[in-house]
Scaffold this motif. Structure first.
Motif, PDB file in Angstrom:
ATOM      1  N   ILE A 182      39.779  15.120   6.349  1.00  0.00           N
ATOM      2  CA  ILE A 182      38.727  14.244   6.234  1.00  0.00           C
ATOM      3  C   ILE A 182      39.377  12.913   6.202  1.00  0.00           C
ATOM      4  O   ILE A 182      40.436  12.438   5.376  1.00  0.00           O
ATOM      5  CB  ILE A 182      37.862  14.365   4.862  1.00  0.00           C
ATOM      6  N   PRO A 183      39.023  12.097   7.154  1.00  0.00           N
ATOM      7  CA  PRO A 183      39.916  10.950   7.101  1.00  0.00           C
ATOM      8  C   PRO A 183      39.565   9.906   6.027  1.00  0.00           C
ATOM      9  O   PRO A 183      38.629   9.845   5.267  1.00  0.00           O
ATOM     10  CB  PRO A 183      39.626   9.976   8.554  1.00  0.00           C
ATOM     11  N   ASN A 184      40.683   9.072   5.593  1.00  0.00           N
ATOM     12  CA  ASN A 184      40.318   8.133   4.328  1.00  0.00           C
ATOM     13  C   ASN A 184      40.226   6.690   4.765  1.00  0.00           C
ATOM     14  O   ASN A 184      39.714   5.978   3.964  1.00  0.00           O
ATOM     15  CB  ASN A 184      41.704   7.989   3.632  1.00  0.00           C
ATOM     16  N   THR A 185      40.550   6.369   5.899  1.00  0.00           N
ATOM     17  CA  THR A 185      40.395   5.043   6.525  1.00  0.00           C
ATOM     18  C   THR A 185      39.442   5.158   7.857  1.00  0.00           C
ATOM     19  O   THR A 185      39.743   6.190   8.388  1.00  0.00           O
ATOM     20  CB  THR A 185      41.474   4.105   6.659  1.00  0.00           C
ATOM     21  N   GLN A 196      40.531   3.688  10.616  1.00  0.00           N
ATOM     22  CA  GLN A 196      41.681   3.721  11.578  1.00  0.00           C
ATOM     23  C   GLN A 196      41.842   5.263  11.689  1.00  0.00           C
ATOM     24  O   GLN A 196      42.117   5.703  12.778  1.00  0.00           O
ATOM     25  CB  GLN A 196      42.808   2.978  11.273  1.00  0.00           C
ATOM     26  N   GLU A 197      41.904   6.111  10.513  1.00  0.00           N
ATOM     27  CA  GLU A 197      42.215   7.336  10.627  1.00  0.00           C
ATOM     28  C   GLU A 197      41.000   8.236  11.435  1.00  0.00           C
ATOM     29  O   GLU A 197      41.187   9.094  12.104  1.00  0.00           O
ATOM     30  CB  GLU A 197      42.416   8.041   9.351  1.00  0.00           C
ATOM     31  N   LEU A 198      39.862   7.685  11.174  1.00  0.00           N
ATOM     32  CA  LEU A 198      38.701   8.447  11.892  1.00  0.00           C
ATOM     33  C   LEU A 198      38.817   8.092  13.326  1.00  0.00           C
ATOM     34  O   LEU A 198      38.565   9.049  14.096  1.00  0.00           O
ATOM     35  CB  LEU A 198      37.437   7.638  11.311  1.00  0.00           C
ATOM     36  N   MET A 199      39.209   6.811  13.630  1.00  0.00           N
ATOM     37  CA  MET A 199      39.167   6.518  15.114  1.00  0.00           C
ATOM     38  C   MET A 199      40.382   7.161  15.826  1.00  0.00           C
ATOM     39  O   MET A 199      40.061   7.743  16.905  1.00  0.00           O
ATOM     40  CB  MET A 199      39.430   5.003  15.273  1.00  0.00           C
TER      41      MET A 199
END
Length: 144
Positions: free
Chosen positions: A42-45, A47-50
């Motif tokens: 699970i991304p934390n930011t 930017q990590e999600l993108m």
């Protein structure tokens, strides 16, 4: 109404004494030091999600399965027709009504069959319900 002194859920303390939250839990379900964290992946930011979304392989929009020869023939014939929008709507309604009737008949047969799988009855019934909603939607389309 439940009694207030009855324990509900898993407690870490009882009577002031610390308890092992994994006591009586199957070893595969117990959380240990080597267990993977719940939020792994699970991304934390943003930017990590993108970055995760950019690395995902593309999923096909449609299945790779090819239509049968009869279905392909019918679709080709429909494409060659010179029909009005109202006639196209009537063709679509006829096809959906036919499919809905077929699904309703299958569900009725399966309900009477003691050996029919419940999951199949439910699947056919859901499809029949979806077809009914498609038919209602098509019937309510105003082409004028």
């Amino acid at each position: 109404m439940s009694k207030p002194n009855q324990p509900r859920g898993r407690y870490r303390f009882q009577g002031g004494q610390p308890l092992d939250p994994n006591a009586g839990v199957h070893p595969e379900m117990a959380t240990g030091q080597d267990a993977t964290p719940v939020g792994r992946g699970i991304p934390n930011t943003p930017q990590e999600l993108m970055a995760m979304q950019e690395n995902k392989p593309e999923r096909p929009e449609k299945s790779e399965r090819q239509p049968s020869a009869k279905a392909k023939q019918v679709l080709d014939l429909i494409k060659t027709l010179a029909t009005t929008a109202a006639e196209d709507q009537e063709i679509a309604l006829t096809l959906v009504r036919r499919l809905e009737s077929f699904h309703d008949d299958v569900v009725a047969e399966m309900k009477d069959d003691a050996e029919a799988k419940h999951s199949l009855v439910a699947a056919w019934a859901f499809d029949a319900d979806r077809l009914m909603h498609c038919r209602i939607f098509l019937e309510n389309v105003d082409l004028e």
